[in-house]
Motif scaffolding. Structure first.
Motif, PDB file in Angstrom:
ATOM      1  N   THR A  74       7.200  10.463 -17.736  1.00 28.07           N
ATOM      2  CA  THR A  74       6.742  11.781 -18.173  1.00 28.07           C
ATOM      3  C   THR A  74       7.858  12.825 -18.115  1.00 28.07           C
ATOM      4  OG1 THR A  74       5.956  12.340 -15.950  1.00 28.07           O
ATOM      5  CG2 THR A  74       4.360  11.315 -17.467  1.00 28.07           C
ATOM      6  N   ASN A  75       9.081  12.381 -17.949  1.00 26.57           N
ATOM      7  CA  ASN A  75      10.269  13.244 -17.908  1.00 26.57           C
ATOM      8  C   ASN A  75      10.268  14.245 -16.757  1.00 26.57           C
ATOM      9  OD1 ASN A  75      11.545  12.067 -20.183  1.00 26.57           O
ATOM     10  ND2 ASN A  75      10.196  13.241 -21.520  1.00 26.57           N
ATOM     11  N   GLU A  76       9.537  13.929 -15.688  1.00 28.61           N
ATOM     12  CA  GLU A  76       9.625  14.735 -14.474  1.00 28.61           C
ATOM     13  C   GLU A  76      10.838  14.299 -13.659  1.00 28.61           C
ATOM     14  OE1 GLU A  76       5.894  15.153 -12.192  1.00 28.61           O
ATOM     15  OE2 GLU A  76       4.933  14.253 -13.943  1.00 28.61           O
ATOM     16  N   TYR A  77      11.146  12.999 -13.728  1.00 28.21           N
ATOM     17  CA  TYR A  77      12.317  12.424 -13.069  1.00 28.21           C
ATOM     18  C   TYR A  77      13.238  11.875 -14.144  1.00 28.21           C
ATOM     19  CZ  TYR A  77      10.700  12.292  -8.140  1.00 28.21           C
ATOM     20  OH  TYR A  77      10.311  12.606  -6.871  1.00 28.21           O
ATOM     21  N   PHE A  78      14.511  11.849 -13.806  1.00 26.03           N
ATOM     22  CA  PHE A  78      15.510  11.295 -14.712  1.00 26.03           C
ATOM     23  C   PHE A  78      16.230  10.166 -13.986  1.00 26.03           C
ATOM     24  CE2 PHE A  78      14.600  15.620 -16.007  1.00 26.03           C
ATOM     25  CZ  PHE A  78      14.271  15.422 -17.337  1.00 26.03           C
ATOM     26  N   VAL A  79      17.197   9.555 -14.626  1.00 24.50           N
ATOM     27  CA  VAL A  79      17.875   8.382 -14.060  1.00 24.50           C
ATOM     28  C   VAL A  79      18.397   8.635 -12.646  1.00 24.50           C
ATOM     29  CG1 VAL A  79      19.795   6.771 -14.351  1.00 24.50           C
ATOM     30  CG2 VAL A  79      18.365   7.362 -16.306  1.00 24.50           C
ATOM     31  N   PRO A  80      19.026   9.779 -12.355  1.00 24.99           N
ATOM     32  CA  PRO A  80      19.511   9.974 -10.973  1.00 24.99           C
ATOM     33  C   PRO A  80      18.399   9.908  -9.931  1.00 24.99           C
ATOM     34  CG  PRO A  80      20.550  11.551 -12.432  1.00 24.99           C
ATOM     35  CD  PRO A  80      19.474  10.865 -13.236  1.00 24.99           C
ATOM     36  N   GLU A  91       0.780  -1.230   0.000  1.00 26.40           N
ATOM     37  CA  GLU A  91       0.000   0.000   0.000  1.00 26.40           C
ATOM     38  C   GLU A  91       0.816   1.287   0.000  1.00 26.40           C
ATOM     39  OE1 GLU A  91      -3.090  -0.065   2.958  1.00 26.40           O
ATOM     40  OE2 GLU A  91      -3.708  -2.097   2.396  1.00 26.40           O
ATOM     41  N   TYR A  92       2.102   1.196   0.328  1.00 22.61           N
ATOM     42  CA  TYR A  92       2.913   2.411   0.402  1.00 22.61           C
ATOM     43  C   TYR A  92       4.189   2.334  -0.435  1.00 22.61           C
ATOM     44  CZ  TYR A  92      -0.300   3.447   4.131  1.00 22.61           C
ATOM     45  OH  TYR A  92      -1.447   3.680   4.832  1.00 22.61           O
ATOM     46  N   MET A  93       4.950   1.269  -0.282  1.00 21.60           N
ATOM     47  CA  MET A  93       6.252   1.212  -0.925  1.00 21.60           C
ATOM     48  C   MET A  93       6.163   0.954  -2.432  1.00 21.60           C
ATOM     49  SD  MET A  93       8.134  -0.754   2.217  1.00 21.60           S
ATOM     50  CE  MET A  93       9.715  -0.930   1.443  1.00 21.60           C
ATOM     51  N   ILE A  94       5.396  -0.057  -2.837  1.00 19.08           N
ATOM     52  CA  ILE A  94       5.258  -0.344  -4.265  1.00 19.08           C
ATOM     53  C   ILE A  94       4.552   0.809  -4.984  1.00 19.08           C
ATOM     54  CG2 ILE A  94       4.179  -1.880  -5.961  1.00 19.08           C
ATOM     55  CD1 ILE A  94       4.935  -4.221  -4.069  1.00 19.08           C
ATOM     56  N   PRO A  95       3.456   1.355  -4.436  1.00 22.26           N
ATOM     57  CA  PRO A  95       2.854   2.516  -5.101  1.00 22.26           C
ATOM     58  C   PRO A  95       3.824   3.703  -5.222  1.00 22.26           C
ATOM     59  CG  PRO A  95       1.280   1.555  -3.600  1.00 22.26           C
ATOM     60  CD  PRO A  95       2.601   0.871  -3.347  1.00 22.26           C
ATOM     61  N   ALA A  96       4.701   3.867  -4.242  1.00 21.03           N
ATOM     62  CA  ALA A  96       5.690   4.951  -4.331  1.00 21.03           C
ATOM     63  C   ALA A  96       6.613   4.734  -5.524  1.00 21.03           C
ATOM     64  CB  ALA A  96       6.499   5.042  -3.038  1.00 21.03           C
ATOM     65  N   MET A  97       7.078   3.506  -5.705  1.00 22.88           N
ATOM     66  CA  MET A  97       7.949   3.232  -6.844  1.00 22.88           C
ATOM     67  C   MET A  97       7.175   3.317  -8.161  1.00 22.88           C
ATOM     68  SD  MET A  97      10.989   3.150  -5.846  1.00 22.88           S
ATOM     69  CE  MET A  97      11.778   2.626  -7.359  1.00 22.88           C
ATOM     70  N   ASN A  98       5.895   2.983  -8.141  1.00 17.74           N
ATOM     71  CA  ASN A  98       5.065   3.166  -9.338  1.00 17.74           C
ATOM     72  C   ASN A  98       4.976   4.643  -9.707  1.00 17.74           C
ATOM     73  OD1 ASN A  98       4.575   0.426  -9.640  1.00 17.74           O
ATOM     74  ND2 ASN A  98       2.626   0.502  -8.538  1.00 17.74           N
ATOM     75  N   GLU A  99       4.848   5.502  -8.700  1.00 17.00           N
ATOM     76  CA  GLU A  99       4.815   6.944  -8.942  1.00 17.00           C
ATOM     77  C   GLU A  99       6.152   7.431  -9.497  1.00 17.00           C
ATOM     78  OE1 GLU A  99       3.750  10.980  -9.139  1.00 17.00           O
ATOM     79  OE2 GLU A  99       2.592   9.137  -9.218  1.00 17.00           O
ATOM     80  N   VAL A 100       7.242   6.912  -8.965  1.00 10.83           N
ATOM     81  CA  VAL A 100       8.567   7.273  -9.472  1.00 10.83           C
ATOM     82  C   VAL A 100       8.676   6.868 -10.944  1.00 10.83           C
ATOM     83  CG1 VAL A 100      11.048   6.767  -9.283  1.00 10.83           C
ATOM     84  CG2 VAL A 100       9.699   7.216  -7.222  1.00 10.83           C
ATOM     85  N   GLY A 101       8.190   5.671 -11.265  1.00  9.50           N
ATOM     86  CA  GLY A 101       8.202   5.214 -12.660  1.00  9.50           C
ATOM     87  C   GLY A 101       7.354   6.092 -13.556  1.00  9.50           C
TER      88      GLY A 101
END
Length: 97
Positions: A54-60, A39-49
């Motif tokens: 959408t190019n809001e985050y990059f590899v770093p 409920e918290y950790m996997i959804p967080a990584m889904n948001e990061v993905g």
């Protein structure tokens, strides 16, 4: 136990120190490790993905978030094993030179 949304936020923000501390607090409070993961950790990584796509985050940022996830996972892993949770499988990743 603090609001578990902070664990989600720590992973999305790549704050490994906070994610580890919150996971530790959750385990001390005897919270269900599977709930934390699902409920918290996997959804967080889904948001990061999603942010990466959408190019809001990059590899770093992706790697920093993964490090925060790993820190929290190291804390809850023994509790997951104790509940009888079995790994789904193994993944091998490689690149072509």
């Amino acid at each position: 136990m603090e609001d578990l949304k902070k664990l989600y936020d720590a992973i999305v923000d790549g704050d490994a120190k906070t994610s580890k501390a919150l996971a530790t607090q959750a385990m001390e409070a005897k919270l269900d490790p599977k709930t934390l993961l699902d409920e918290y950790m996997i959804p967080a990584m889904n948001e990061v993905g999603r942010r990466f796509e959408t190019n809001e985050y990059f590899v770093p940022e992706l790697l920093i978030a993964a490090r925060a996830m790993k820190q929290a996972l190291e804390i809850i892993k023994p509790a997951l094993v104790a509940t009888g949770a079995e790994p789904v499988g193994k993944v091998a990743i490689g690149t072509v030179k």
